[in-house]
Design an enzyme around this catalytic site. Structure first.
Site, mmCIF file in Angstrom:
data_model
loop_
_atom_site.group_PDB
_atom_site.id
_atom_site.type_symbol
_atom_site.label_atom_id
_atom_site.label_comp_id
_atom_site.label_asym_id
_atom_site.label_seq_id
_atom_site.Cartn_x
_atom_site.Cartn_y
_atom_site.Cartn_z
ATOM 1 N N ASP A 82 0.835 -1.196 0.000
ATOM 2 C CA ASP A 82 0.000 0.000 0.000
ATOM 3 C C ASP A 82 0.877 1.257 0.000
ATOM 4 O O ASP A 82 2.041 1.206 0.416
ATOM 5 C CB ASP A 82 -0.907 -0.030 1.239
ATOM 6 C CG ASP A 82 -2.113 0.877 1.130
ATOM 7 O OD1 ASP A 82 -2.456 1.273 0.007
ATOM 8 O OD2 ASP A 82 -2.731 1.162 2.183
ATOM 9 N N HIS A 83 0.329 2.359 -0.445
ATOM 10 C CA HIS A 83 0.952 3.691 -0.474
ATOM 11 C C HIS A 83 2.471 3.699 -0.251
ATOM 12 O O HIS A 83 2.949 3.838 0.872
ATOM 13 C CB HIS A 83 0.314 4.579 0.579
ATOM 14 C CG HIS A 83 -1.095 4.953 0.261
ATOM 15 N ND1 HIS A 83 -1.433 5.960 -0.610
ATOM 16 C CD2 HIS A 83 -2.256 4.429 0.698
ATOM 17 C CE1 HIS A 83 -2.743 6.043 -0.695
ATOM 18 N NE2 HIS A 83 -3.278 5.124 0.090
ATOM 19 N N ASP A 104 2.787 5.639 -4.948
ATOM 20 C CA ASP A 104 1.983 6.812 -4.649
ATOM 21 C C ASP A 104 2.819 8.069 -4.883
ATOM 22 O O ASP A 104 3.559 8.516 -4.020
ATOM 23 C CB ASP A 104 1.475 6.764 -3.201
ATOM 24 C CG ASP A 104 0.594 7.955 -2.848
ATOM 25 O OD1 ASP A 104 0.410 8.832 -3.713
ATOM 26 O OD2 ASP A 104 0.092 7.995 -1.711
ATOM 27 N N HIS A 181 -8.513 9.066 4.210
ATOM 28 C CA HIS A 181 -8.006 8.028 5.103
ATOM 29 C C HIS A 181 -8.343 8.388 6.546
ATOM 30 O O HIS A 181 -8.492 9.557 6.894
ATOM 31 C CB HIS A 181 -6.488 7.892 4.961
ATOM 32 C CG HIS A 181 -6.050 7.526 3.573
ATOM 33 N ND1 HIS A 181 -5.248 8.342 2.809
ATOM 34 C CD2 HIS A 181 -6.309 6.431 2.821
ATOM 35 C CE1 HIS A 181 -5.019 7.757 1.644
ATOM 36 N NE2 HIS A 181 -5.649 6.606 1.625
ATOM 37 N N ASN A 231 -10.628 -0.126 0.050
ATOM 38 C CA ASN A 231 -9.613 -0.180 1.103
ATOM 39 C C ASN A 231 -10.214 0.030 2.492
ATOM 40 O O ASN A 231 -10.965 0.971 2.719
ATOM 41 C CB ASN A 231 -8.569 0.908 0.874
ATOM 42 C CG ASN A 231 -7.636 0.600 -0.279
ATOM 43 O OD1 ASN A 231 -7.907 -0.257 -1.106
ATOM 44 N ND2 ASN A 231 -6.530 1.309 -0.339
#
Length: 293
Positions: A82-83, A104, A181, A231
């Site tokens: 992720d990211h 990202d 987020h 997500n």
């Protein structure tokens, strides 16, 4: 079915009108709750890992845990980074056995983000690994990155088309559409019209970031508009803590560790099953794997 790259199953999910849950794992127990929860629902699943989690546990241990669990589960399981802004971390994940990664570059100027994303795309294509890439600024906290919700920037439609034109096999595209987020401070303002315009023009599955706290109607509208990857991170972390604390409150004198670990597992697994139901992916393992009759 076992260990798979997420790109093909996300395309099938988008075509089938359901979303595949992507949960951020915390430790071995958390990863178990994700894979075993999905297996019990006969649903495809994506196990995501943040850079800070990798730095704590190590590349090979995480890849070994998830691959072992996937081999014991009769569902498709993807392991996703992720990211990530660090190309060396991406390369090490690929070498360790991740099936997909995310670069990202959303904080970079558009042209630099596009060029670096394209370079990493060429790397992942040669390695047979899926890539997720992002433009716009998704609000909230993710790893060590913070974007104030009122400073979040929606993706530009024209830039979206320009961004993906040289990455036709991108596993999933993450344009900022108004989600954030972490825990929402107010009602999220999702740009449904922008999302629908993007998916009408781009034949790449869309990632919905900031799933924690969205309503069923919001999930339904985003998934119907083309969001195939949904997500969930913050909610899973909250359940991790609540599961432990709940056992402590119920049995304050307990000194045996295993009941606490089981409490965490049960809380996280319930969360996984609830989200799979919300996203419509229950019973879709064979469809996502391309083996449905």
């Amino acid at each position: 079915m076992a260990f798979v790259s997420m790109g093909p199953m996300l395309k099938r999910a988008q075509a089938g009108g359901y979303g595949i849950a992507a949960f951020n794992m915390i430790d071995y127990n958390s990863a178990r709750s994700i894979v075993e929860g999905a297996a019990g629902m006969n649903a495809p699943i994506i196990v995501q890992v943040s850079v800070k989690t990798i730095r704590h546990w190590g590349f090979k241990p995480i890849a070994t845990w998830v691959r072992m669990m996937a081999e014991d589960a009769d569902i498709p399981v993807a392991l996703h980074l992720d990211h990530c802004t660090d190309e060396e971390v991406i390369k090490r994940c690929i070498d360790a056995g991740w099936t997909s990664v995310m670069f990202d570059g959303s904080s970079l100027p558009f042209a630099e983000n596009r060029d670096r994303s394209e370079a990493i795309y060429r790397l992942t294509e040669s390695a047979g690994v899926g890539l997720e890439a992002e433009i716009g600024a998704i609000g909230g906290v993710e790893d060590d990155k913070f974007v104030a919700e009122d400073s979040a920037i929606l993706a530009d439609y024209g830039e979206c088309l320009e961004f993906v034109k040289n990455m036709p096999n991108l596993a999933v595209f993450a344009p900022a559409i108004g989600t954030a987020h972490g825990v929402y401070k107010g009602q999220p303002k999702i740009a449904y019209a922008l999302l629908e315009k993007i998916t009408a023009a781009v034949s790449i599955p869309i990632a919905l970031h900031g799933g924690t706290g969205l309503s069923q109607d919001q999930f339904d509208r985003c998934i119907a508009a083309g969001c195939a990857k949904v997500n969930i991170s913050t909610m899973h972390k909250i359940r991790f803590i609540e599961g432990f604390v709940g056992v402590r409150q119920e049995k304050p004198k307990l000194e045996e560790p295993l009941p606490f670990i089981i409490g965490q597992y049960d809380a996280m697994k319930k969360d996984v099953c609830d989200m799979i139901t919300a996203f419509g992916s229950q019973g879709k393992a064979a469809h996502a794997a391309g083996t449905a009759g």
